[in-house]
Design a protein around this motif. Structure first.
Motif, PDB file in Angstrom:
ATOM      1  N   GLU A  57      21.783 -26.675   9.680  1.00 51.56           N
ATOM      2  CA  GLU A  57      22.444 -27.493  10.700  1.00 51.56           C
ATOM      3  C   GLU A  57      23.954 -27.512  10.495  1.00 51.56           C
ATOM      4  O   GLU A  57      24.731 -27.481  11.457  1.00 51.56           O
ATOM      5  N   ALA A  58      24.395 -27.570   9.235  1.00 50.67           N
ATOM      6  CA  ALA A  58      25.832 -27.552   8.964  1.00 50.67           C
ATOM      7  C   ALA A  58      26.439 -26.207   9.349  1.00 50.67           C
ATOM      8  O   ALA A  58      27.553 -26.148   9.895  1.00 50.67           O
ATOM      9  N   PHE A  63      29.459 -22.632  13.022  1.00 51.42           N
ATOM     10  CA  PHE A  63      29.492 -21.522  13.974  1.00 51.42           C
ATOM     11  C   PHE A  63      30.015 -21.985  15.330  1.00 51.42           C
ATOM     12  O   PHE A  63      30.852 -21.306  15.954  1.00 51.42           O
ATOM     13  N   ASP A  64      29.527 -23.125  15.798  1.00 52.44           N
ATOM     14  CA  ASP A  64      29.967 -23.635  17.094  1.00 52.44           C
ATOM     15  C   ASP A  64      31.468 -23.889  17.102  1.00 52.44           C
ATOM     16  O   ASP A  64      32.158 -23.592  18.091  1.00 52.44           O
ATOM     17  N   ASP A  69      28.528 -17.036  18.235  1.00 47.75           N
ATOM     18  CA  ASP A  69      27.317 -17.199  19.036  1.00 47.75           C
ATOM     19  C   ASP A  69      26.177 -16.407  18.397  1.00 47.75           C
ATOM     20  O   ASP A  69      25.803 -15.325  18.862  1.00 47.75           O
ATOM     21  N   LEU A  70      25.642 -16.947  17.317  1.00 46.62           N
ATOM     22  CA  LEU A  70      24.529 -16.309  16.632  1.00 46.62           C
ATOM     23  C   LEU A  70      23.412 -17.328  16.411  1.00 46.62           C
ATOM     24  O   LEU A  70      23.676 -18.432  15.932  1.00 46.62           O
ATOM     25  N   PRO A  71      22.177 -16.985  16.756  1.00 42.84           N
ATOM     26  CA  PRO A  71      21.061 -17.870  16.404  1.00 42.84           C
ATOM     27  C   PRO A  71      20.851 -17.843  14.890  1.00 42.84           C
ATOM     28  O   PRO A  71      21.210 -16.874  14.218  1.00 42.84           O
ATOM     29  N   ALA A 296      29.020 -24.653   4.143  1.00 42.02           N
ATOM     30  CA  ALA A 296      28.818 -24.070   5.478  1.00 42.02           C
ATOM     31  C   ALA A 296      29.982 -23.161   5.848  1.00 42.02           C
ATOM     32  O   ALA A 296      29.789 -22.120   6.487  1.00 42.02           O
ATOM     33  N   GLN A 297      31.182 -23.528   5.439  1.00 41.61           N
ATOM     34  CA  GLN A 297      32.336 -22.656   5.658  1.00 41.61           C
ATOM     35  C   GLN A 297      32.155 -21.328   4.934  1.00 41.61           C
ATOM     36  O   GLN A 297      32.481 -20.259   5.459  1.00 41.61           O
ATOM     37  N   LEU A 298      31.631 -21.400   3.710  1.00 37.94           N
ATOM     38  CA  LEU A 298      31.394 -20.194   2.920  1.00 37.94           C
ATOM     39  C   LEU A 298      30.446 -19.247   3.658  1.00 37.94           C
ATOM     40  O   LEU A 298      30.698 -18.037   3.749  1.00 37.94           O
ATOM     41  N   VAL A 299      29.354 -19.797   4.191  1.00 39.92           N
ATOM     42  CA  VAL A 299      28.407 -18.954   4.929  1.00 39.92           C
ATOM     43  C   VAL A 299      29.099 -18.317   6.125  1.00 39.92           C
ATOM     44  O   VAL A 299      28.943 -17.121   6.388  1.00 39.92           O
TER      45      VAL A 299
END
Length: 339
Positions: A57-58, A63-64, A69-71, A296-299
């Motif tokens: 979720e993070a 991403f948003d 725009d990736l699932p 989440a930034q790292l990902v």
């Protein structure tokens, strides 16, 4: 796809989960019974799946915010949602190419190569419609991971009583593996020991970022026959050594773990904490980095390395490995013959 180890989510799941983890390894039933009690101590629920869903979720929010725009899909090696089912779902959704973020920062067999094997098995199971799956690189030395771990040390130190805070010893810990397996991991031109060398480098980077000049590096969660040597010292044995040297408090840093799954909750938050209390030592455990907003930034930045050609952000000196599922990954994380 976020790819992880998996964990039981209720008492009835515990034994089947452990059988999945140990399949083909000849682990005696009594050992499974012993480990099952660790899970049942916490209601038969490992927090790892819930923590991974929170990470997803993070990452979705991240991403948003950046217009990516990736699932995002979720798969596990050892429990639902199994990676084979997730890859089948992706194929059904028309996904042809996918990036895979494994929740392990490390090289070595268990930390990297086995995830490549998971992906290969899932593609074989799904067949011709399975998407191409590219595993993102190892990230133990990423600036965001290092900063999150360093800040976790600072926050943990603040939780110690004033009279022992300044003298508290920082103790980094990671999952032990057999010494022979560690020696066999890694490209031959690096001389093996890829996992333990990465752990050593990560500890040095995080300690420097946290302003810690002197620290210890130990191991935890060993299993298997006692005659097989594993990486040592063990965290509990090390607490005895520190106590004998007059150390009054420790800050334990689970450098080897992204999230608070069972090895953290049992080995550190239960056994090691209780042992420290029996010794009269102050004890705090630093947070794992998976709940830090920077994770989440790292990902996101690892994804952008692949989608946008962004430069790799690294602080370490070891070669960057584990990026693809071709021969580079095989050389990076070779399976020892005897295993």
């Amino acid at each position: 796809m976020v790819l992880s180890f998996g964990g039981p989510e209720g008492p009835d799941d515990v034994r089947p989960f452990l059988e999945n983890v140990t399949r083909g390894r000849g682990v005696p039933p009594e050992r499974l019974d012993e480990v099952a009690q660790h899970y049942l101590h916490f209601g038969g629920v490992s927090p790892i799946n819930a923590l991974n869903r929170a990470i997803i979720e993070a990452v979705r929010t991240e991403f948003d915010a950046y217009g990516i725009d990736l699932p995002i899909y979720f798969g596990n090696r050892n429990w639902h949602p199994f990676v084979e089912d997730t890859v089948a779902e992706m194929a059904g959704d028309g996904v042809r190419n996918a990036l895979v973020f494994a929740t392990s920062a490390w090289g070595g067999y268990s930390g990297c190569r086995q995830y490549h094997e998971d992906l290969a098995r899932a593609r074989d199971t799904v067949g011709a419609e399975a998407p191409a799956l590219t595993k993102l690189r190892q990230f133990y030395d990423h600036p965001l991971a290092v900063a999150a771990a360093a800040d976790a040390i600072t926050a943990a130190r603040a939780d110690l009583p004033d009279d022992v805070r300044d003298g508290a010893r920082v103790v980094f810990t990671a999952h032990s593996i057999p010494i022979r397996a560690d020696a066999a991991d890694g490209p031959t031109d690096l001389g093996g020991n890829l996992y333990s060398r990465q752990v050593r480098e990560a500890c040095a980077l995080v300690a420097a970022a946290a302003g810690v000049d002197d620290y210890d590096r130990v191991w935890q969660s060993r299993s298997g026959p006692p005659q097989v040597p594993w990486l040592e010292p063990d965290i509990v044995d090390h607490l005895d050594d520190l106590h004998a040297r007059g150390v009054e408090a420790v800050i334990v840093v689970p450098i080897g773990f992204v999230s608070d799954h069972l090895e953290v909750m049992w080995d550190l938050d239960t056994e090691a904490r209780d042992h420290a209390a029996a010794l009269g030592m102050g004890y705090v455990r630093a947070a794992t980095i998976g709940t830090d907003p920077r994770f989440a930034q790292l990902v996101r930045v690892l994804v952008q390395e692949m989608t946008d050609g962004a430069s790799a952000q690294r602080l370490g000196a070891l070669p960057m490995l584990g990026v693809t599922d071709d021969g580079r990954a095989a050389a990076c994380c070779t399976l020892p013959v005897s295993r």
